[in-house]
Design a protein around this motif. Structure first.
Motif, short mmCIF file in Angstrom:
data_model
loop_
_atom_site.label_atom_id
_atom_site.label_comp_id
_atom_site.label_asym_id
_atom_site.label_seq_id
_atom_site.Cartn_x
_atom_site.Cartn_y
_atom_site.Cartn_z
N ARG A 87 0.83 -1.21 0.00
CA ARG A 87 0.00 0.00 0.00
C ARG A 87 0.86 1.26 0.00
O ARG A 87 0.57 2.22 -0.70
CB ARG A 87 -0.93 0.02 1.21
N LEU A 88 1.92 1.27 0.81
CA LEU A 88 2.81 2.42 0.84
C LEU A 88 3.45 2.66 -0.52
O LEU A 88 3.51 3.80 -1.00
CB LEU A 88 3.91 2.23 1.90
N ARG A 89 3.92 1.60 -1.14
CA ARG A 89 4.52 1.73 -2.47
C ARG A 89 3.51 2.24 -3.49
O ARG A 89 3.82 3.09 -4.31
CB ARG A 89 5.08 0.38 -2.93
N GLN A 90 2.31 1.70 -3.43
CA GLN A 90 1.26 2.12 -4.35
C GLN A 90 0.92 3.60 -4.14
O GLN A 90 0.78 4.34 -5.11
CB GLN A 90 0.02 1.25 -4.16
N ASN A 91 0.82 4.02 -2.88
CA ASN A 91 0.52 5.42 -2.59
C ASN A 91 1.64 6.34 -3.04
O ASN A 91 1.38 7.42 -3.58
CB ASN A 91 0.24 5.62 -1.09
N ARG A 92 2.90 5.94 -2.82
CA ARG A 92 4.03 6.75 -3.28
C ARG A 92 4.03 6.87 -4.79
O ARG A 92 4.27 7.94 -5.33
CB ARG A 92 5.35 6.15 -2.80
N SER A 93 3.76 5.78 -5.46
CA SER A 93 3.73 5.79 -6.92
C SER A 93 2.61 6.69 -7.43
O SER A 93 2.80 7.47 -8.36
CB SER A 93 3.54 4.36 -7.44
N LEU A 94 1.45 6.57 -6.81
CA LEU A 94 0.31 7.40 -7.20
C LEU A 94 0.60 8.87 -6.95
O LEU A 94 0.32 9.73 -7.79
CB LEU A 94 -0.94 6.96 -6.42
N THR A 95 1.20 9.19 -5.80
CA THR A 95 1.55 10.57 -5.48
C THR A 95 2.56 11.11 -6.50
O THR A 95 2.43 12.24 -6.97
CB THR A 95 2.14 10.66 -4.05
N ARG A 96 3.54 10.31 -6.84
CA ARG A 96 4.54 10.73 -7.82
C ARG A 96 3.89 11.01 -9.18
O ARG A 96 4.17 12.01 -9.82
CB ARG A 96 5.63 9.67 -7.94
N ARG A 97 2.98 10.12 -9.60
CA ARG A 97 2.29 10.33 -10.89
C ARG A 97 1.44 11.59 -10.85
O ARG A 97 1.41 12.36 -11.80
CB ARG A 97 1.45 9.12 -11.25
N HIS A 98 0.74 11.82 -9.72
CA HIS A 98 -0.08 13.02 -9.60
C HIS A 98 0.78 14.28 -9.61
O HIS A 98 0.42 15.28 -10.22
CB HIS A 98 -0.91 12.96 -8.32
N ASP A 99 1.92 14.23 -8.93
CA ASP A 99 2.82 15.38 -8.91
C ASP A 99 3.35 15.69 -10.30
O ASP A 99 3.42 16.86 -10.71
CB ASP A 99 3.99 15.14 -7.95
N GLU A 100 3.71 14.65 -11.03
CA GLU A 100 4.20 14.85 -12.40
C GLU A 100 3.10 15.39 -13.30
O GLU A 100 3.35 16.25 -14.15
CB GLU A 100 4.76 13.54 -12.95
N ALA A 101 1.89 14.90 -13.12
CA ALA A 101 0.77 15.40 -13.91
C ALA A 101 0.46 16.85 -13.57
O ALA A 101 0.10 17.64 -14.45
CB ALA A 101 -0.46 14.52 -13.70
N ALA A 102 0.60 17.20 -12.30
CA ALA A 102 0.32 18.58 -11.88
C ALA A 102 1.31 19.54 -12.52
O ALA A 102 0.96 20.66 -12.88
CB ALA A 102 0.37 18.69 -10.37
N VAL A 103 2.56 19.12 -12.68
CA VAL A 103 3.56 19.97 -13.32
C VAL A 103 3.18 20.20 -14.77
O VAL A 103 3.32 21.30 -15.30
CB VAL A 103 4.96 19.33 -13.20
#
Length: 179
Positions: free
Chosen positions: A70-86
């Motif tokens: 779950r932690l890995r999945q959340n980190r990956s999701l957060t990273r994708r969202h951050d990249e999309a926000a940029v």
């Protein structure tokens, strides 16, 4: 029944699983979800449990691994969202004029005669085929096509005669703006 007679007694381990899950996630609801996920995994992998092994240790290990996943999945999701926000535009244009125009189109749609509105709604909004829409309305397909044609013509007429007026006024400025 003794524990020896029931080597896969996960019910007896629920309290320990819940305590450990709460200590990992620090939230009762998330802990329950984590325990649920771990129990599902344990049930799916129950054939890999060796009789005579420590069930509690095995279940806690599964719970821990589910937490790490779950932690890995959340980190990956957060990273994708951050990249999309940029990549996404940081500001949005004001939507007031669009909202006014949308309301005008909505009003024009609802001003259509009921039979035309029904036909157009089923085809344009619900994405039914002409045959499906005709069957839903219990009318011949030619009648449906005629109603849709008349509805679209009325909406085109509305579109042509409605001026594109800005409802927003510029206040201030250098005086060179038109009213």
């Amino acid at each position: 029944m003794d524990r020896k007679e029931r080597p896969f007694d996960v019910i007896g381990q629920l309290a320990a699983l819940r305590r450990y899950a709460r200590s990992l996630v620090r939230n009762a609801d998330e802990a329950e979800d984590l325990v649920h996920d771990a129990l599902v995994r344990a049930f799916e992998k129950r054939k890999s449990f060796r009789s005579g092994s420590n069930l509690r240790t095995w279940l806690l290990s599964i719970l821990h691994n589910a937490h790490i996943d779950r932690l890995r999945q959340n980190r990956s999701l957060t990273r994708r969202h951050d990249e999309a926000a940029v990549e996404a535009e940081q500001s949005l244009p004001a939507g007031q004029e669009h909202a006014v125009r949308l309301q005008q189109v909505r009003d024009a749609f609802f001003a259509l005669p009921e039979e035309q509105r029904e036909a157009l709604h089923l085809v344009a909004i619900e994405d039914l085929s002409y045959q499906e829409a005709a069957s839903a309305l219990g009318i011949p397909i030619g009648t449906l096509m005629s109603r849709i044609s008349r509805a679209r013509a009325q909406l085109r007429e509305f579109e042509e005669k409605t001026p594109r007026v800005s409802y927003l006024k510029l206040i201030g400025g250098n005086g060179n703006e038109s009213s």
